[in-house]
Design a protein around this motif. Structure first.
Motif, PDB file in Angstrom:
ATOM      1  N   ALA A 198      -5.955   1.145  25.333  1.00  0.00           N
ATOM      2  CA  ALA A 198      -6.975   0.603  26.233  1.00  0.00           C
ATOM      3  C   ALA A 198      -8.171   0.091  25.442  1.00  0.00           C
ATOM      4  O   ALA A 198      -8.494   0.611  24.367  1.00  0.00           O
ATOM      5  N   VAL A 199      -8.814  -0.931  25.993  1.00  0.00           N
ATOM      6  CA  VAL A 199     -10.083  -1.435  25.465  1.00  0.00           C
ATOM      7  C   VAL A 199     -11.135  -1.279  26.552  1.00  0.00           C
ATOM      8  O   VAL A 199     -10.947  -1.737  27.679  1.00  0.00           O
ATOM      9  N   LEU A 247     -10.366   1.850  22.379  1.00  0.00           N
ATOM     10  CA  LEU A 247     -11.313   1.105  21.561  1.00  0.00           C
ATOM     11  C   LEU A 247     -12.455   0.635  22.463  1.00  0.00           C
ATOM     12  O   LEU A 247     -12.211   0.127  23.553  1.00  0.00           O
ATOM     13  N   VAL A 248     -13.683   0.816  22.000  1.00  0.00           N
ATOM     14  CA  VAL A 248     -14.871   0.401  22.755  1.00  0.00           C
ATOM     15  C   VAL A 248     -15.507  -0.817  22.105  1.00  0.00           C
ATOM     16  O   VAL A 248     -15.591  -0.906  20.874  1.00  0.00           O
ATOM     17  N   LEU A 249     -15.970  -1.751  22.943  1.00  0.00           N
ATOM     18  CA  LEU A 249     -16.738  -2.914  22.477  1.00  0.00           C
ATOM     19  C   LEU A 249     -18.134  -2.839  23.076  1.00  0.00           C
ATOM     20  O   LEU A 249     -18.293  -2.814  24.292  1.00  0.00           O
ATOM     21  N   THR A 307     -13.668   5.280  18.945  1.00  0.00           N
ATOM     22  CA  THR A 307     -13.781   4.178  17.997  1.00  0.00           C
ATOM     23  C   THR A 307     -14.539   3.047  18.672  1.00  0.00           C
ATOM     24  O   THR A 307     -14.209   2.651  19.794  1.00  0.00           O
ATOM     25  N   CYS A 308     -15.567   2.540  18.009  1.00  0.00           N
ATOM     26  CA  CYS A 308     -16.418   1.520  18.629  1.00  0.00           C
ATOM     27  C   CYS A 308     -16.646   0.364  17.671  1.00  0.00           C
ATOM     28  O   CYS A 308     -16.972   0.570  16.497  1.00  0.00           O
ATOM     29  N   PHE A 309     -16.475  -0.848  18.179  1.00  0.00           N
ATOM     30  CA  PHE A 309     -16.805  -2.065  17.445  1.00  0.00           C
ATOM     31  C   PHE A 309     -18.096  -2.634  18.028  1.00  0.00           C
ATOM     32  O   PHE A 309     -18.258  -2.700  19.244  1.00  0.00           O
ATOM     33  N   GLY A 310     -18.992  -3.060  17.156  1.00  0.00           N
ATOM     34  CA  GLY A 310     -20.211  -3.719  17.591  1.00  0.00           C
ATOM     35  C   GLY A 310     -20.006  -5.224  17.652  1.00  0.00           C
ATOM     36  O   GLY A 310     -19.528  -5.817  16.681  1.00  0.00           O
ATOM     37  N   VAL A 311     -20.351  -5.816  18.790  1.00  0.00           N
ATOM     38  CA  VAL A 311     -20.222  -7.266  18.968  1.00  0.00           C
ATOM     39  C   VAL A 311     -21.617  -7.806  19.260  1.00  0.00           C
ATOM     40  O   VAL A 311     -22.131  -7.676  20.370  1.00  0.00           O
ATOM     41  N   GLN A 312     -22.237  -8.385  18.237  1.00  0.00           N
ATOM     42  CA  GLN A 312     -23.646  -8.750  18.353  1.00  0.00           C
ATOM     43  C   GLN A 312     -23.943  -9.915  17.406  1.00  0.00           C
ATOM     44  O   GLN A 312     -23.690  -9.830  16.206  1.00  0.00           O
ATOM     45  N   SER A 313     -24.499 -10.995  17.964  1.00  0.00           N
ATOM     46  CA  SER A 313     -24.774 -12.177  17.154  1.00  0.00           C
ATOM     47  C   SER A 313     -26.084 -12.071  16.367  1.00  0.00           C
ATOM     48  O   SER A 313     -26.286 -12.817  15.414  1.00  0.00           O
ATOM     49  N   HIS A 314     -26.957 -11.138  16.750  1.00  0.00           N
ATOM     50  CA  HIS A 314     -28.237 -10.980  16.055  1.00  0.00           C
ATOM     51  C   HIS A 314     -28.065 -10.007  14.888  1.00  0.00           C
ATOM     52  O   HIS A 314     -27.792  -8.819  15.088  1.00  0.00           O
ATOM     53  N   GLU A 315     -28.248 -10.511  13.689  1.00  0.00           N
ATOM     54  CA  GLU A 315     -27.995  -9.728  12.482  1.00  0.00           C
ATOM     55  C   GLU A 315     -28.852  -8.463  12.429  1.00  0.00           C
ATOM     56  O   GLU A 315     -28.355  -7.385  12.060  1.00  0.00           O
TER      57      GLU A 315
END
Length: 218
Positions: free
Chosen positions: A7-8, A167-169, A185-193
């Motif tokens: 699952a996501v 998996l978490v976004l 488990t988490c992925f960061g999705v972010q356009s701001h550095e």
């Protein structure tokens, strides 16, 4: 499965729905009526990802914003309603492609958000993606919202899955803290550095296109 994930779990605002600037404009306009200038950096770094109550408390405690709480929230709601009449809130870049990619591979999907249930349903249905998500956990459904682990733990319970299966976004420190507190488990999705560097996650991505490309490889 993709890797070991069945699952996501998606955060909504700023991850799945491009709503952060929509709400920023509403809060900026409402705060302006009270003589408070809300800058975009303050919004992105400190307020985005929080509930309305958490954001208000931060403004009160850190910046001495001293307005009547309910009157202020009514002003915000009025601004949001006006904006909904004028514009829609689209999906984040790559969201539709990633959702269909996961759906085709029979990966379960869920949304875990700090928005109220009626607001989350409104945005998901307006973008015609509500039917892809088996579970929706909102601020309305929990006692302790993000950054507490409760929203994610409730999602796991409703899905009947273990933490290792998911998996978490997420796009914010508030959200990633909640996911990691739940042992996920988490992925960061972010356009701001600058914001991306604050996230304690396994991997970071600029956008959901990159997430799909990564998942295709694993």
């Amino acid at each position: 499965m993709i890797k070991n994930w069945k699952a996501v779990l998606f955060d909504m605002d700023g991850t799945l729905i491009d709503s952060e600037w929509f709400y920023y404009k509403a809060w900026r306009a409402a705060l302006k009526e009270y003589g408070f200038a809300l800058g975009s950096e303050l919004w992105l770094n400190d307020l985005a990802g929080k509930t309305d109550g958490q954001a208000f408390e931060l403004l009160h405690n850190t910046y001495a914003f001293d307005a009547d709480r309910e009157a202020f929230f009514e002003t915000v709601r009025t601004r949001i309603a006006q904006q909904h009449d004028e514009e829609s809130v689209p999906l984040m870049p790559g969201a539709s492609d990633l959702i269909h990619f996961l759906h085709e591979r029979e990966i379960i999907m869920a949304v875990v958000t700090s928005s109220k249930r009626e607001v989350a349903i409104y945005h998901l249905e307006r973008n015609v993606i509500r039917h892809f998500f088996s579970v929706l956990v909102t601020r309305t459904d929990v006692k302790q919202p993000k950054p507490d682990a409760e929203p994610y733990l409730r999602c796991l319970e409703e899905l009947g899955l273990a933490g290792d299966d998911c998996l978490v976004l997420e796009d914010s420190l508030t959200g990633t803290t909640a996911a990691k507190s739940a042992g996920l488990t988490c992925f960061g999705v972010q356009s701001h550095e600058a914001i991306r560097q604050t996230l304690t996650v396994e991997r970071t991505f600029d956008n959901l296109h990159e997430v799909r490309e990564f998942l295709e490889k694993v």
